[in-house]
Design a protein around this motif. Structure first.
Motif, PDB file in Angstrom:
ATOM      1  N   ILE A  57      27.997  51.932  51.892  1.00  0.00           N
ATOM      2  CA  ILE A  57      27.876  51.647  50.492  1.00  0.00           C
ATOM      3  C   ILE A  57      29.139  51.639  49.667  1.00  0.00           C
ATOM      4  CG2 ILE A  57      27.021  53.136  48.243  1.00  0.00           C
ATOM      5  CD1 ILE A  57      24.635  54.080  50.152  1.00  0.00           C
ATOM      6  N   GLY A  58      30.057  52.070  50.135  1.00  0.00           N
ATOM      7  CA  GLY A  58      31.478  52.035  49.580  1.00  0.00           C
ATOM      8  C   GLY A  58      32.034  50.730  49.746  1.00  0.00           C
ATOM      9  N   VAL A  59      31.767  50.049  50.749  1.00  0.00           N
ATOM     10  CA  VAL A  59      32.344  49.017  50.912  1.00  0.00           C
ATOM     11  C   VAL A  59      31.478  47.612  50.150  1.00  0.00           C
ATOM     12  CG1 VAL A  59      32.330  46.838  52.713  1.00  0.00           C
ATOM     13  CG2 VAL A  59      33.139  49.157  53.476  1.00  0.00           C
ATOM     14  N   ALA A  60      30.271  47.921  49.904  1.00  0.00           N
ATOM     15  CA  ALA A  60      29.607  47.179  49.185  1.00  0.00           C
ATOM     16  C   ALA A  60      29.926  47.350  47.536  1.00  0.00           C
ATOM     17  CB  ALA A  60      28.072  47.434  48.954  1.00  0.00           C
ATOM     18  N   ILE A  61      30.442  48.563  47.083  1.00  0.00           N
ATOM     19  CA  ILE A  61      31.051  48.469  45.816  1.00  0.00           C
ATOM     20  C   ILE A  61      32.367  47.883  45.628  1.00  0.00           C
ATOM     21  CG2 ILE A  61      31.722  50.505  44.244  1.00  0.00           C
ATOM     22  CD1 ILE A  61      29.922  52.330  45.350  1.00  0.00           C
ATOM     23  N   VAL A  62      33.081  48.068  46.771  1.00  0.00           N
ATOM     24  CA  VAL A  62      34.440  47.287  46.702  1.00  0.00           C
ATOM     25  C   VAL A  62      34.039  45.747  46.785  1.00  0.00           C
ATOM     26  CG1 VAL A  62      36.429  46.740  48.058  1.00  0.00           C
ATOM     27  CG2 VAL A  62      35.636  49.097  47.884  1.00  0.00           C
ATOM     28  N   GLY A  63      33.223  45.193  47.555  1.00  0.00           N
ATOM     29  CA  GLY A  63      32.688  43.920  47.504  1.00  0.00           C
ATOM     30  C   GLY A  63      32.130  43.515  46.032  1.00  0.00           C
ATOM     31  N   ILE A  64      31.458  44.130  45.341  1.00  0.00           N
ATOM     32  CA  ILE A  64      31.000  43.799  44.005  1.00  0.00           C
ATOM     33  C   ILE A  64      32.450  43.812  43.126  1.00  0.00           C
ATOM     34  CG2 ILE A  64      29.594  44.488  42.090  1.00  0.00           C
ATOM     35  CD1 ILE A  64      27.778  45.809  44.181  1.00  0.00           C
ATOM     36  N   ALA A  65      33.093  44.777  43.216  1.00  0.00           N
ATOM     37  CA  ALA A  65      34.253  44.624  42.156  1.00  0.00           C
ATOM     38  C   ALA A  65      35.119  43.463  42.567  1.00  0.00           C
ATOM     39  CB  ALA A  65      35.176  46.183  42.408  1.00  0.00           C
ATOM     40  N   VAL A  66      35.459  43.249  43.758  1.00  0.00           N
ATOM     41  CA  VAL A  66      36.127  41.755  43.958  1.00  0.00           C
ATOM     42  C   VAL A  66      35.603  40.702  43.507  1.00  0.00           C
ATOM     43  CG1 VAL A  66      37.009  40.496  46.130  1.00  0.00           C
ATOM     44  CG2 VAL A  66      37.419  43.026  46.179  1.00  0.00           C
ATOM     45  N   LEU A  67      34.319  40.806  43.756  1.00  0.00           N
ATOM     46  CA  LEU A  67      33.663  39.346  43.176  1.00  0.00           C
ATOM     47  C   LEU A  67      33.709  39.213  41.849  1.00  0.00           C
ATOM     48  CD1 LEU A  67      30.418  39.101  45.445  1.00  0.00           C
ATOM     49  CD2 LEU A  67      32.040  37.257  45.031  1.00  0.00           C
ATOM     50  N   ASN A  68      33.558  40.511  41.047  1.00  0.00           N
ATOM     51  CA  ASN A  68      33.580  40.620  39.643  1.00  0.00           C
ATOM     52  C   ASN A  68      34.939  40.340  39.125  1.00  0.00           C
ATOM     53  OD1 ASN A  68      32.601  41.285  36.963  1.00  0.00           O
ATOM     54  ND2 ASN A  68      33.010  43.143  36.903  1.00  0.00           N
ATOM     55  N   TYR A  69      35.982  40.782  39.673  1.00  0.00           N
ATOM     56  CA  TYR A  69      37.329  40.437  39.349  1.00  0.00           C
ATOM     57  C   TYR A  69      37.776  38.985  39.559  1.00  0.00           C
ATOM     58  CZ  TYR A  69      42.484  40.612  39.206  1.00  0.00           C
ATOM     59  OH  TYR A  69      43.776  40.619  39.106  1.00  0.00           O
ATOM     60  N   GLY A  70      37.420  38.445  40.701  1.00  0.00           N
ATOM     61  CA  GLY A  70      37.363  37.041  40.848  1.00  0.00           C
ATOM     62  C   GLY A  70      36.773  36.062  40.089  1.00  0.00           C
ATOM     63  N   HIS A  71      35.615  36.451  39.529  1.00  0.00           N
ATOM     64  CA  HIS A  71      35.088  35.813  38.329  1.00  0.00           C
ATOM     65  C   HIS A  71      35.737  36.081  37.171  1.00  0.00           C
ATOM     66  CE1 HIS A  71      31.980  34.224  35.795  1.00  0.00           C
ATOM     67  NE2 HIS A  71      31.731  35.349  35.095  1.00  0.00           N
ATOM     68  N   TYR A  72      36.285  37.084  36.770  1.00  0.00           N
ATOM     69  CA  TYR A  72      37.251  37.240  35.645  1.00  0.00           C
ATOM     70  C   TYR A  72      38.350  36.487  35.530  1.00  0.00           C
ATOM     71  CZ  TYR A  72      40.234  39.782  32.351  1.00  0.00           C
ATOM     72  OH  TYR A  72      41.162  40.002  31.390  1.00  0.00           O
ATOM     73  N   GLN A  73      39.208  36.552  36.667  1.00  0.00           N
ATOM     74  CA  GLN A  73      40.414  35.696  37.051  1.00  0.00           C
ATOM     75  C   GLN A  73      39.949  34.076  36.907  1.00  0.00           C
ATOM     76  OE1 GLN A  73      41.870  36.594  40.745  1.00  0.00           O
ATOM     77  NE2 GLN A  73      43.634  37.539  39.537  1.00  0.00           N
ATOM     78  N   GLN A  74      38.923  33.572  37.379  1.00  0.00           N
ATOM     79  CA  GLN A  74      38.515  32.280  37.154  1.00  0.00           C
ATOM     80  C   GLN A  74      38.149  32.039  35.925  1.00  0.00           C
ATOM     81  OE1 GLN A  74      34.660  31.165  39.233  1.00  0.00           O
ATOM     82  NE2 GLN A  74      35.331  29.027  39.378  1.00  0.00           N
ATOM     83  N   GLU A  75      37.356  32.755  34.986  1.00  0.00           N
ATOM     84  CA  GLU A  75      37.173  32.764  33.479  1.00  0.00           C
ATOM     85  C   GLU A  75      38.395  32.580  32.909  1.00  0.00           C
ATOM     86  OE1 GLU A  75      34.503  35.482  32.135  1.00  0.00           O
ATOM     87  OE2 GLU A  75      32.846  34.266  32.318  1.00  0.00           O
ATOM     88  N   HIS A  76      39.425  33.568  33.266  1.00  0.00           N
ATOM     89  CA  HIS A  76      40.537  33.308  32.348  1.00  0.00           C
ATOM     90  C   HIS A  76      41.726  32.227  32.473  1.00  0.00           C
ATOM     91  CE1 HIS A  76      38.940  36.979  30.619  1.00  0.00           C
ATOM     92  NE2 HIS A  76      39.938  37.135  29.953  1.00  0.00           N
ATOM     93  N   ALA A  77      41.335  31.652  33.908  1.00  0.00           N
ATOM     94  CA  ALA A  77      42.330  30.500  34.174  1.00  0.00           C
ATOM     95  C   ALA A  77      41.942  29.141  33.756  1.00  0.00           C
ATOM     96  CB  ALA A  77      42.170  30.385  35.777  1.00  0.00           C
ATOM     97  N   GLU A  78      40.626  29.166  33.174  1.00  0.00           N
ATOM     98  CA  GLU A  78      39.948  27.795  32.767  1.00  0.00           C
ATOM     99  C   GLU A  78      40.273  27.644  31.168  1.00  0.00           C
ATOM    100  OE1 GLU A  78      36.056  28.097  33.772  1.00  0.00           O
ATOM    101  OE2 GLU A  78      36.444  27.534  35.842  1.00  0.00           O
TER     102      GLU A  78
END
Length: 112
Positions: free
Chosen positions: A91-112
């Motif tokens: 479950i902890g790994v799942a939380i980290v995975g969700i956070a990483v995906l969310n952060y990647g999405h945030y970075q992608q939005e701000h790069a465009e």
């Protein structure tokens, strides 16, 4: 509004799974299955609405991850089920995975 739909999708999934367990445990297999199918259909409806604005990968990770975490908590608190240390780590790994995906999405939005 799209995050509301995603939260509603997670809630419907958790409610459907919990109702299924309660009803099947009370020898109500058909009713438990019907409740689960109805709530999962509602969850997919809300998930579809959410993906109009949220990328599918992020929405699905959030839906599955948060749903898994909430169902695990419900099973511990309401159903008296146990969780091993390894399951807790998962479950902890799942939380980290969700956070990483969310952060990647945030970075992608701000790069465009």
């Amino acid at each position: 509004m799209h995050w509301f739909y995603l939260t509603a999708a997670v809630s419907a999934e958790v409610i459907g799974t919990t109702l299924m367990k309660f009803l099947v445990s009370a020898d109500q297999l058909a009713l438990g299955t019907l409740a689960a199918l109805t709530m999962i259909a509602l969850a997919y409806l809300f998930l579809g609405k959410a993906t109009l604005r949220i990328p599918v990968a992020l929405a699905n990770a959030f839906w599955e991850g948060l749903g898994m975490i909430l169902i695990a908590l419900v099973s511990l608190q309401l159903l008296g089920e146990a969780m091993s240390l390894l399951q807790g780590v998962g479950i902890g790994v799942a939380i980290v995975g969700i956070a990483v995906l969310n952060y990647g999405h945030y970075q992608q939005e701000h790069a465009e």
